[in-house]
Scaffold this motif. Structure first.
Motif, PDB file in Angstrom:
ATOM      1  N   LYS A  47      46.546  41.344  55.591  1.00  0.00           N
ATOM      2  CA  LYS A  47      46.927  42.624  55.001  1.00  0.00           C
ATOM      3  C   LYS A  47      45.679  43.473  54.747  1.00  0.00           C
ATOM      4  N   GLU A  48      45.813  44.770  54.955  1.00  0.00           N
ATOM      5  CA  GLU A  48      44.684  45.671  54.754  1.00  0.00           C
ATOM      6  C   GLU A  48      44.724  46.263  53.352  1.00  0.00           C
ATOM      7  N   TYR A  49      43.567  46.255  52.697  1.00  0.00           N
ATOM      8  CA  TYR A  49      43.444  46.797  51.341  1.00  0.00           C
ATOM      9  C   TYR A  49      42.357  47.866  51.332  1.00  0.00           C
ATOM     10  N   THR A  50      42.656  48.955  50.650  1.00  0.00           N
ATOM     11  CA  THR A  50      41.703  50.051  50.531  1.00  0.00           C
ATOM     12  C   THR A  50      41.140  50.083  49.118  1.00  0.00           C
ATOM     13  N   TYR A  51      39.827  50.186  49.033  1.00  0.00           N
ATOM     14  CA  TYR A  51      39.134  50.274  47.744  1.00  0.00           C
ATOM     15  C   TYR A  51      38.546  51.676  47.622  1.00  0.00           C
ATOM     16  N   GLU A  52      39.047  52.439  46.670  1.00  0.00           N
ATOM     17  CA  GLU A  52      38.547  53.797  46.455  1.00  0.00           C
ATOM     18  C   GLU A  52      37.263  53.787  45.639  1.00  0.00           C
ATOM     19  N   ARG A  53      37.027  52.692  44.931  1.00  0.00           N
ATOM     20  CA  ARG A  53      35.831  52.540  44.112  1.00  0.00           C
ATOM     21  C   ARG A  53      35.591  51.053  43.886  1.00  0.00           C
ATOM     22  N   ALA A  54      34.458  50.717  43.359  1.00  0.00           N
ATOM     23  CA  ALA A  54      34.171  49.314  43.050  1.00  0.00           C
ATOM     24  C   ALA A  54      35.055  48.862  41.894  1.00  0.00           C
ATOM     25  N   PRO A  55      35.689  47.694  41.994  1.00  0.00           N
ATOM     26  CA  PRO A  55      36.532  47.207  40.894  1.00  0.00           C
ATOM     27  C   PRO A  55      35.747  47.061  39.599  1.00  0.00           C
ATOM     28  N   SER A  56      36.441  47.304  38.490  1.00  0.00           N
ATOM     29  CA  SER A  56      35.792  47.205  37.179  1.00  0.00           C
ATOM     30  C   SER A  56      36.542  46.293  36.218  1.00  0.00           C
ATOM     31  N   ARG A  57      37.776  45.879  36.586  1.00  0.00           N
ATOM     32  CA  ARG A  57      38.555  44.964  35.747  1.00  0.00           C
ATOM     33  C   ARG A  57      39.002  43.791  36.632  1.00  0.00           C
ATOM     34  N   VAL A  58      38.115  42.814  36.740  1.00  0.00           N
ATOM     35  CA  VAL A  58      38.309  41.710  37.678  1.00  0.00           C
ATOM     36  C   VAL A  58      38.860  40.492  36.947  1.00  0.00           C
ATOM     37  N   VAL A  59      39.889  39.891  37.533  1.00  0.00           N
ATOM     38  CA  VAL A  59      40.438  38.627  37.026  1.00  0.00           C
ATOM     39  C   VAL A  59      40.224  37.556  38.094  1.00  0.00           C
ATOM     40  N   VAL A  60      39.673  36.431  37.681  1.00  0.00           N
ATOM     41  CA  VAL A  60      39.392  35.326  38.592  1.00  0.00           C
ATOM     42  C   VAL A  60      40.307  34.162  38.244  1.00  0.00           C
ATOM     43  N   MET A  61      41.183  33.798  39.182  1.00  0.00           N
ATOM     44  CA  MET A  61      42.100  32.683  38.965  1.00  0.00           C
ATOM     45  C   MET A  61      41.376  31.352  39.131  1.00  0.00           C
ATOM     46  N   ASN A  62      42.021  30.282  38.662  1.00  0.00           N
ATOM     47  CA  ASN A  62      41.377  28.977  38.618  1.00  0.00           C
ATOM     48  C   ASN A  62      41.405  28.279  39.967  1.00  0.00           C
ATOM     49  N   GLY A  63      42.513  27.581  40.274  1.00  0.00           N
ATOM     50  CA  GLY A  63      42.613  26.866  41.529  1.00  0.00           C
ATOM     51  C   GLY A  63      41.657  25.699  41.660  1.00  0.00           C
ATOM     52  N   GLY A  64      41.028  25.296  40.556  1.00  0.00           N
ATOM     53  CA  GLY A  64      40.091  24.188  40.607  1.00  0.00           C
ATOM     54  C   GLY A  64      38.761  24.529  41.251  1.00  0.00           C
ATOM     55  N   SER A  65      38.422  25.804  41.350  1.00  0.00           N
ATOM     56  CA  SER A  65      37.227  26.246  42.054  1.00  0.00           C
ATOM     57  C   SER A  65      36.261  26.943  41.112  1.00  0.00           C
ATOM     58  N   VAL A  66      34.987  26.969  41.507  1.00  0.00           N
ATOM     59  CA  VAL A  66      34.045  27.888  40.872  1.00  0.00           C
ATOM     60  C   VAL A  66      33.370  28.765  41.926  1.00  0.00           C
ATOM     61  N   ALA A  67      33.820  28.667  43.161  1.00  0.00           N
ATOM     62  CA  ALA A  67      33.184  29.421  44.244  1.00  0.00           C
ATOM     63  C   ALA A  67      33.227  30.919  43.998  1.00  0.00           C
ATOM     64  N   GLU A  68      34.382  31.396  43.588  1.00  0.00           N
ATOM     65  CA  GLU A  68      34.579  32.838  43.467  1.00  0.00           C
ATOM     66  C   GLU A  68      33.808  33.418  42.285  1.00  0.00           C
ATOM     67  N   VAL A  69      33.916  32.760  41.125  1.00  0.00           N
ATOM     68  CA  VAL A  69      33.182  33.279  39.968  1.00  0.00           C
ATOM     69  C   VAL A  69      31.683  33.122  40.177  1.00  0.00           C
ATOM     70  N   SER A  70      31.260  32.041  40.825  1.00  0.00           N
ATOM     71  CA  SER A  70      29.837  31.847  41.094  1.00  0.00           C
ATOM     72  C   SER A  70      29.306  32.914  42.042  1.00  0.00           C
ATOM     73  N   ALA A  71      30.106  33.279  43.042  1.00  0.00           N
ATOM     74  CA  ALA A  71      29.695  34.326  43.973  1.00  0.00           C
ATOM     75  C   ALA A  71      29.537  35.661  43.253  1.00  0.00           C
ATOM     76  N   LEU A  72      30.466  35.955  42.356  1.00  0.00           N
ATOM     77  CA  LEU A  72      30.358  37.204  41.594  1.00  0.00           C
ATOM     78  C   LEU A  72      29.095  37.206  40.743  1.00  0.00           C
ATOM     79  N   LEU A  73      28.802  36.085  40.089  1.00  0.00           N
ATOM     80  CA  LEU A  73      27.596  36.012  39.267  1.00  0.00           C
ATOM     81  C   LEU A  73      26.351  36.104  40.133  1.00  0.00           C
ATOM     82  N   GLU A  74      26.362  35.460  41.291  1.00  0.00           N
ATOM     83  CA  GLU A  74      25.214  35.508  42.193  1.00  0.00           C
ATOM     84  C   GLU A  74      24.915  36.933  42.633  1.00  0.00           C
ATOM     85  N   LEU A  75      25.957  37.742  42.732  1.00  0.00           N
ATOM     86  CA  LEU A  75      25.805  39.140  43.161  1.00  0.00           C
ATOM     87  C   LEU A  75      25.600  40.090  41.984  1.00  0.00           C
ATOM     88  N   GLY A  76      25.464  39.538  40.786  1.00  0.00           N
ATOM     89  CA  GLY A  76      25.203  40.372  39.616  1.00  0.00           C
ATOM     90  C   GLY A  76      26.406  41.149  39.126  1.00  0.00           C
TER      91      GLY A  76
END
Length: 341
Positions: A47-76
């Protein structure tokens, strides 16, 4: 590749399954989160998603992972997170565990899957929701669907390697999947340059290891998660996952890669005893003493070269999808090929 990773034993059963999914991006020049480079488009799980601006209210689901939250932290991008459900309690990255602990949780009462239920998710009024796999948006599991979230103005995302149905396997996961996650987030948040720098640094460190180990014999590595037995003592032995690419980059091979077509191998004690294991890799899953776990396993199989040479390494998040695979490559190589370092 479905990375429904492990907080519960049930999550481990679906760990790092693979399926085909393509993600593409179009973006303007990097503006470190400014809006000048927008809109950008991301194709995620078909599915195609359009971003008009950088997200500012991000929710990170669990799923037993830390990949996604770690990537966000790595990118500041930690300041964009309004609720994070991911935690692991161990990391090869200095300060990562504490940084995750400090993130807001949204004061959500998690469901039986230790994840964010539909109504609570909607109540967080997010503009961007990350799941560890496409199944994190299933209505039948009690989650907000992609359409539910689009209706309240939130784009949705799952790593390109984890699109598709749980239990489907296609292709082999590699470190490139971790880089794809970083690139997608870099595009979505307008920090492409930062993402490319993280990737370039990781590739350089892995290449340096390859230079040192290229001419050395490949070492057989057994990976096991002692605290996550799913039926037997040796039911959480790494079979097919991103860790196989990590091992290859470290000058090693998975001793049990051919033992199963599944993510994890369920082995008998006899199979384990007969294997040639040069190095033991213990994944620290909420263990009070992972080094003791490693020593216990080595004592059970004194015939292994790993036992004779006391060669083992304890790792956590770096062997899975995420921004720190280079650390796993380095640490495995240093133990498997000490003569090269």
């Amino acid at each position: 590749m479905n990375y429904k990773r492990f907080t519960l034993a049930a999550a481990v059963a679906a760990l790092l399954l693979t399926t085909g999914c393509t993600t593409s991006s179009e973006a303007g020049p990097s503006n470190e989160g400014a809006q000048a480079g927008y809109p950008v488009k991301i194709t995620n799980c078909g599915k195609e998603y359009t971003y008009e601006r950088a997200p500012s209210r991000v929710v990170v689901m669990n799923g037993g992972s830390v990949a996604e939250v770690s990537a966000l932290l790595e990118l500041g991008l930690g300041d964009r997170i309004v609720a994070n459900a991911q935690s692991y309690g161990a990391s090869e990255v200095d300060g990562r565990v504490d940084a995750i602990k400090k993130l807001p949780t949204g004061n959500i009462k998690l469901n039986d899957m230790m994840d964010i239920p539909r109504e609570a998710m909607i109540g967080l009024t997010p503009d961007f929701v990350i799941s560890t796999y496409d199944g994190g948006f299933r209505a039948e599991a009690g989650f907000a669907t992609r359409d539910d979230l689009a209706a309240v103005g939130a784009n949705t995302y799952a790593p390109r390697s984890s699109c598709g149905e749980v239990g489907t396997v296609s292709g082999k996961p590699t470190i490139e999947d971790s880089y794809a996650l970083l690139r997608d987030l870099g595009t979505i948040f307008g920090v492409q340059d930062r993402a490319e720098k993280v990737i370039a640094d990781s590739k350089a460190r892995i290449a340096a290891v390859g230079t040192k180990t290229a001419s050395l014999p490949k070492q057989n590595v057994m990976m096991i998660i002692p605290g996550m037995a799913m039926g037997g003592e040796f039911s959480s032995v790494g079979g097919n996952g991103l860790w196989n690419d990590v091992m290859a980059k470290a000058g090693a091979v998975n001793a049990f890669e051919g033992a199963t077509q599944q993510t994890f191998a369920n082995l008998s004690r006899e199979q384990v005893a007969k294997a040639d294991v040069d190095t033991l890799l213990v994944v620290n899953y909420m263990s009070k003493d992972p080094d003791a776990d490693a020593r216990k396993l080595l004592a059970q199989f004194p015939q292994w070269d790993a036992a004779k040479n006391k060669r083992y390494v304890v790792l956590s998040d770096s062997v899975f999808l995420g921004p720190s695979n280079h650390l796993a490559v380095e640490k495995i190589a240093q133990v498997a090929h000490p003569e090269a370092f």
